[in-house]
Design a protein around this motif. Structure first.
Motif, mmCIF file in Angstrom:
data_model
loop_
_atom_site.group_PDB
_atom_site.id
_atom_site.type_symbol
_atom_site.label_atom_id
_atom_site.label_comp_id
_atom_site.label_asym_id
_atom_site.label_seq_id
_atom_site.Cartn_x
_atom_site.Cartn_y
_atom_site.Cartn_z
ATOM 1 N N ILE A 297 0.847 -1.207 0.000
ATOM 2 C CA ILE A 297 0.000 0.000 0.000
ATOM 3 C C ILE A 297 0.876 1.250 0.000
ATOM 4 C CG2 ILE A 297 -1.644 1.355 1.393
ATOM 5 C CD1 ILE A 297 -2.752 -1.421 2.372
ATOM 6 N N ASP A 298 1.889 1.157 0.826
ATOM 7 C CA ASP A 298 2.791 2.292 0.982
ATOM 8 C C ASP A 298 3.580 2.546 -0.306
ATOM 9 O OD1 ASP A 298 3.705 4.253 2.755
ATOM 10 O OD2 ASP A 298 5.641 3.171 2.907
ATOM 11 N N LYS A 299 4.187 1.453 -0.788
ATOM 12 C CA LYS A 299 5.062 1.564 -1.949
ATOM 13 C C LYS A 299 4.291 2.043 -3.175
ATOM 14 C CE LYS A 299 7.177 -2.164 -3.419
ATOM 15 N NZ LYS A 299 7.857 -3.447 -3.189
ATOM 16 N N LYS A 300 3.081 1.526 -3.326
ATOM 17 C CA LYS A 300 2.321 1.861 -4.530
ATOM 18 C C LYS A 300 1.404 3.055 -4.302
ATOM 19 C CE LYS A 300 2.512 -2.472 -6.813
ATOM 20 N NZ LYS A 300 1.941 -3.199 -7.920
ATOM 21 N N GLY A 301 1.445 3.615 -3.094
ATOM 22 C CA GLY A 301 0.595 4.761 -2.821
ATOM 23 C C GLY A 301 -0.880 4.438 -2.977
ATOM 24 N N LEU A 302 -1.308 3.312 -2.459
ATOM 25 C CA LEU A 302 -2.687 2.877 -2.654
ATOM 26 C C LEU A 302 -3.601 3.263 -1.499
ATOM 27 C CD1 LEU A 302 -1.981 -0.694 -4.075
ATOM 28 C CD2 LEU A 302 -2.583 1.371 -5.349
ATOM 29 N N LYS A 303 -3.050 4.075 -0.578
ATOM 30 C CA LYS A 303 -3.842 4.444 0.592
ATOM 31 C C LYS A 303 -5.072 5.218 0.141
ATOM 32 C CE LYS A 303 -2.728 6.211 5.204
ATOM 33 N NZ LYS A 303 -3.905 6.969 5.540
ATOM 34 N N GLN A 304 -6.174 4.885 0.712
ATOM 35 C CA GLN A 304 -7.449 5.475 0.340
ATOM 36 C C GLN A 304 -7.488 6.944 0.763
ATOM 37 O OE1 GLN A 304 -11.257 3.024 0.242
ATOM 38 N NE2 GLN A 304 -11.131 3.770 2.327
ATOM 39 N N ILE A 305 -8.091 7.775 -0.081
ATOM 40 C CA ILE A 305 -8.233 9.175 0.304
ATOM 41 C C ILE A 305 -9.522 9.327 1.094
ATOM 42 C CG2 ILE A 305 -8.460 11.543 -0.549
ATOM 43 C CD1 ILE A 305 -7.086 10.428 -3.147
ATOM 44 N N THR A 306 -9.412 9.776 2.346
ATOM 45 C CA THR A 306 -10.594 9.897 3.210
ATOM 46 C C THR A 306 -10.759 11.340 3.694
ATOM 47 O OG1 THR A 306 -9.190 9.230 5.028
ATOM 48 C CG2 THR A 306 -10.601 7.526 4.074
ATOM 49 N N ASP A 307 -9.844 12.173 3.276
ATOM 50 C CA ASP A 307 -9.920 13.586 3.647
ATOM 51 C C ASP A 307 -11.046 14.210 2.829
ATOM 52 O OD1 ASP A 307 -9.669 16.282 3.705
ATOM 53 O OD2 ASP A 307 -7.481 16.294 3.452
ATOM 54 N N SER A 308 -12.163 14.599 3.508
ATOM 55 C CA SER A 308 -13.327 15.067 2.744
ATOM 56 C C SER A 308 -13.016 16.350 1.995
ATOM 57 C CB SER A 308 -14.562 15.247 3.615
ATOM 58 O OG SER A 308 -14.226 15.218 4.959
#
Lengths: 478, 95, 485
Positions: free
Chosen positions: A408-419
């Motif tokens: 997740i980190d390496k590929k930048g797959l973290k979900q965007i949850t900042d409204s």
């Protein structure tokens, strides 16, 4: 005429002992020819057999697992016949008093019902060596490494009524012996071998028809094909006015047919008698109870527990308990993820099993461990990634790119949850598609999906889908 | 109990023994005599008697599952009539 | 030196009266000179014997000798001896160099005994006259026209002719006791399971038992001390402590209850032999023993029963002789069946083939119950007879054999007559009891043996009873004329 198929199975299961049943030679597979055949295995003059305790323990374990009567005093007998892979001219086996008596096993039929199959007996015996048929100037070579490997021969009642039932039964026994850790179940290496006694009779007839014993069924696929072929053959023989001959037939997987074995043409007179070199094997209650205490949870019990404990369907539970490894894997995933058991089941039965199949791997060989899969499920649960992104994460893990957090980190797959960030993207999307926004507001609500797609595209799928839906509705309707 | 030639031939085959034609009458005679001797067993009623397989009323001792034997192929094959590629050779086996 | 007992030789070696090498050389020289007359050895292992003797001398010098260290003995050719031909008296194994030692052989090696060679025997121990040996018959040292008995005829003749102070034998239906009787020596068949069968080429596994054959009971005790004991390689070996068999040799016999089975003194017993036996019983009375007449009602069934059980087991035991991994293989086999049939047909002699065929027949489909199962039931009855008898008496006595040694060739064409000569010994094997034969006198120049049968594991008592008789008689000290010096 309508025909009924009657099948009984004999399964030879090599017991996973370190040494042979009657000698201290190794049972390891694949050694150089005749390097693991000691004086006892070779039947040199004067040698004597001494019984391996572990083989007895394993037979008892099997007997307990199929609810069988155990024979308190079982007896080894000699089965006398001459064959080059049989060094002593007799096989030490059990005849009148096998260690495991009558038991049973339930199998699941295709319609979801279960059927109880009788187990006539299971007895201990020694395996034979191997004949190697490469041509040594018209001679056959004999390797006796396998001679003396312990076998548990499991004999079923003729309770099976189709090739499919026979396969279901064999698979169930296969799963069971592996659950019990008494056999590695490797069919390629011959650790688990099936013979089927096949006969047909007119539907409604009581007496059994003449049976043929089909040998050399070293995969479940072959079992089904060989039995189907043999059934057709027997019906053809009878319908064209002939008679089925009682004989041993060999399945030829290349041709997909069975043929009579030439070497077994004559009826054998095995002259069984109690082996005077061995004494009766006494099973003491303490020993039986000790073995009982080591019994693992068996497939049927585990299935039941899975449906209750994890609220799984019967189908899911039976898939997940098909092997001990699969059951253990699943439970580790559920426990380590601390999350939804159904989601875990979907992943284990879905992407994980599919990947195993695709790469032809065993669970034990999988790069993705239960802990890694659980780690990924945690990230779905805490909204770090979406279910969709998870598929990408899983694939990366399968390819050896590390655990879920690393991927997740390496590929930048973290979900965007900042409204705020999501709102900004939504604003962009609406601004860039004024026509569609107008149409939507004019009542063409099916365009909502289009906007979701655009937002996900702009975030490479990383925006939290729930938030996207909620915010998009608000913006479009404002 | 009298055996005939074909009985002797059958038994010799079962025991995988080559017996020459001219020896068969001798075996037939002697084996029949031995069976006559053995037939004296019939004089006693043994109903209800437990068969005795072994002189001592003991049970099988069990061996620990340990590999204790080492490779002795060379020594064992030195006394073999025919080997090749470490295999024992026999006339072709047809399955 | 050759007239000394093992006990005397053992003492002489320890005292330094002679070395083991000298002793061994003297026996090897005697064998070379005299054995051609009796044919008691199949192999003489001169080099190995001398090297063992030199090792023994070192051990004696170092002060850690056992009773048998340096004592030369002969092994029946039924025991596998690593690196030495082990033929079991058969053409089948004429070229068989055993790749391992029998447990009995290892035990003698550990004790430091010297092996002079391997003794002649009936083929695969099947015979009562030593005439079935592939290596020719053995002759009785007391009368070279007579048989020595069998199957341990080579061991018996070698000991009687002073070609070895002691030898091993095996006894399946009398094969230690009968040749001991016919050659005028002492031999004991221990309880089944007392001596390991590992490495002893099997004849009938539930009956076979190894034991020593010497001139005196004391020597038998010394030898049995070395042979007996539990062996983890033999499932039928008994986990029971071995007493020192020499310890009770001199125990008093006052009050000993001796059972004389009526059936052992009836029809078929040579009247001259009967007289010799009766005279020896008188000696026991003198020593304070009490005589009790008993009955072993199923005695007459022992021979028929045995000739089902033993052939059945042997037919299976000898199946491994197939020309594939060791032993005789026929030339140019046409196919697998031809390989088996001709290798076995050529490798086995007539008596072995007869027994294999009887056994195969008795076990075959349709005959098992009538023969094998019936025999097993009779075996139980025969065994029960002894159990009852031993509730009344301490030992049972009678003749070992109904006659003295018969002439060479006299019974060799008639198997059944030959079989009946084992009538008094066979029941003991069926029951698994210990039995012994002790020199008791002569009829003409041919020796007579007194049989002493004991209860399970009472070897020490048998040796004691035999020893006390030998203290009061000199039959065991007599030597055949041609071999006395």
């Amino acid at each position: 005429m309508e025909w009924e198929v009657v099948i009984g199975c004999e399964i030879h299961s090599q017991l996973a002992t370190k040494s042979k049943i009657f000698s201290g030679a190794s049972t390891a597979y694949g050694a150089e020819p005749n390097t693991q055949a000691c004086a006892v295995d070779l039947g040199l003059p004067g040698v004597l057999p001494v019984l391996n305790k572990e083989a007895v323990r394993m037979a008892v374990k099997f007997g307990l697992a199929v609810g069988a009567e155990l024979t308190k005093r079982s007896v080894f007998a000699r089965k006398n016949y001459f064959y080059p892979d049989l060094p002593k001219g007799y096989q030490i086996s059990q005849f009148e008093l096998p260690i495991v008596g009558i038991g049973h096993l339930d199998i699941e039929l295709e319609d979801g019902s279960t059927k109880r199959i009788g187990i006539t007996r299971a007895h201990l015996e020694e395996d034979a060596g191997k004949s190697l048929h490469e041509d040594f100037h018209g001679m056959t070579g004999i390797d006796l490494n396998r001679a003396g490997t312990p076998l548990l021969e499991i004999v079923s009642e003729p309770d099976l009524r189709s090739a499919k039932e026979a396969v279901a039964y064999m698979k169930k026994i296969h799963s069971l012996v592996r659950y019990l850790e008494i056999c590695d179940g490797n069919m390629q290496e011959g650790s688990f071998r099936c013979d089927a006694n096949v006969s047909v009779r007119p539907m409604g007839q009581k007496e059994l028809g003449t049976r043929a014993e089909v040998k050399n069924l070293n995969s479940f696929r072959f079992v089904e094909r060989a039995i189907d072929y043999e059934v057709e053959r027997q019906i053809d023989v009878i319908e064209s006015g002939g008679k089925v001959v009682q004989e041993t037939r060999l399945y030829d997987s290349d041709k997909g047919e069975t043929r009579a074995m030439r070497s077994k043409e004559e009826a054998n007179d095995y002259r069984y008698f109690p082996d005077p070199d061995l004494l009766p094997v006494e099973l003491e209650d303490d020993f039986i109870e000790m073995v009982r205490s080591t019994l693992p949870e068996l497939p049927d019990a585990k299935k039941e527990r899975f449906t209750e404990q994890y609220s799984l369907s019967t189908y899911d539970a039976s898939v997940l308990t098909a092997s001990r490894e699969m059951g253990d894997f699943y439970e580790t995933v559920v426990t380590a993820s601390g999350g939804d058991a159904k989601v875990a089941a979907n992943w284990v039965m879905g992407d994980f099993s599919a990947s195993l199949n695709k790469d032809n791997k065993e669970i034990s060989e999988s790069v993705v461990t239960a802990e890694m899969l659980a780690g990924m499920l945690k990230r779905i649960a805490d909204n770090t990634i979406s279910g969709k992104i998870a598929k990408e994460v899983f694939e990366a893990m399968w390819n050896g790119e590390g655990d879920a957090d690393t991927v997740i980190d390496k590929k930048g797959l973290k979900q965007i949850t900042d409204s705020g960030a999501i709102e900004a993207i939504i604003d962009d999307v609406i601004n860039n598609n004024p026509k569609q926004a107008e149409q939507y507001r004019g009542g063409k609500e099916q365009l909502f999906g289009f906007f979701v797609g655009q937002v996900m595209k702009a975030t490479q799928g990383k925006a939290n889908p729930g938030q996207v839906n909620e915010l998009l509705k608000k913006k479009l309707n404002s | 109990m009298s055996l005939d030639r074909s009985d002797v031939e059958k038994i010799a085959h079962l025991a995988r023994l080559a017996i020459s034609e001219e020896d068969i009458p001798g075996y037939t005679h002697n084996l029949s005599n031995i069976l006559d001797l053995v037939a004296q067993m019939d004089a006693v009623d043994t109903s209800g008697v437990e068969p005795m397989a072994h002189p001592l009323d003991a049970t099988q001792r069990l061996r620990a599952d340990e590999v204790s034997e080492t490779n002795q192929r060379e020594a064992f094959q030195k006394i073999a009539p025919a080997t090749e590629a470490s295999l024992y050779l026999v006339p072709q086996v047809i399955e | 030196m050759h007239n000394k007992t093992i006990a005397e030789l053992s003492a002489g070696l320890k005292n330094g009266d002679f070395s083991s090498e000298e002793l061994t050389r003297s026996f090897l020289a005697r064998i070379e000179k005299l054995d051609p007359q009796v044919n008691s050895y199949i192999s003489v292992t001169t080099d190995e014997a001398l090297s063992q003797a030199r090792e023994a001398d070192k051990r004696i010098a170092a002060g850690n000798a056992s009773a048998l260290t340096g004592v030369p003995i002969a092994q029946k050719d039924i025991f596998c001896t690593n690196g030495v031909k082990t033929s079991s008296g058969s053409k089948m194994l004429d070229k068989f160099i055993a790749p391992y030692d029998a447990t009995v052989v290892s035990k003698f090696n550990q004790a430091g005994a010297v092996m002079l060679g391997k003794t002649n025997m009936d083929e695969f121990a099947m015979g009562s006259s030593n005439e079935t040996s592939f290596y020719g018959p053995v002759k009785n040292p007391w009368d070279l026209t007579a048989v020595p008995g069998g199957s341990s005829g080579g061991s018996a003749a070698a000991v009687a002719a002073r070609l070895a102070p002691g030898a091993t034998g095996t006894d399946t239906g009398g094969s230690i006791r009968q040749p001991a009787a016919l050659c005028g020596i002492t031999g004991i068949k221990p309880t089944y399971g007392r001596v390991s069968r590992y490495g002893m080429i099997a004849f009938a596994s539930s009956l076979d038992q190894a034991g020593p054959m010497e001139r005196t009971s004391e020597d038998c005790a010394l030898m049995l001390n070395a042979m007996a004991g539990f062996d983890e390689r033999d499932s039928t070996s008994v986990e029971k402590d071995v007493p020192d068999y020499t310890a009770s040799l001199n125990d008093d016999l006052k009050g000993l209850k001796i059972g004389l089975p009526r059936e052992y003194f009836g029809e078929g017993l040579d009247s001259e032999v009967a007289k010799v036996i009766e005279a020896s019983i008188e000696e026991y009375k003198k020593q304070g023993a009490e005589i009790v007449e008993i009955s072993l009602p199923n005695t007459g069934l022992a021979v028929p029963t045995y000739y089902v059980v033993a052939p059945a087991e042997c037919s299976s035991n000898l199946s491994r002789m197939d020309g594939v991994r060791f032993g005789h293989r026929c030339d140019n086999p046409a196919d697998l069946e031809d390989l088996y049939k001709r290798s076995r047909g050529e490798g086995f002699g007539a008596e072995v083939k007869r027994r294999i065929m009887i056994g195969a027949y008795a076990l075959s489909a349709g005959y098992y119950d009538a023969y094998y199962l019936k025999a097993q039931k009779l075996r139980q009855l025969i065994s029960d007879d002894f159990k009852k008898a031993f509730e009344q008496v301490d030992v049972i006595m009678g003749p070992t054999s109904p006659t003295t040694a018969f002439n060479l060739g006299e019974k060799s064409d008639d198997p059944v007559t030959m079989y009946l000569s084992d009538i008094y010994t066979i029941a003991v094997n069926l029951a698994g009891l210990p039995g012994m034969s002790v020199p008791a006198g002569f009829v003409g120049q041919r020796p007579v043996g007194l049989q002493i049968i004991g209860n399970y594991f009472e070897e020490a008592r048998l040796l004691n009873v035999a020893h006390k008789f030998q203290q009061a008689s000199d039959w065991h000290q007599r030597a055949p004329e041609n071999f006395s010096d």
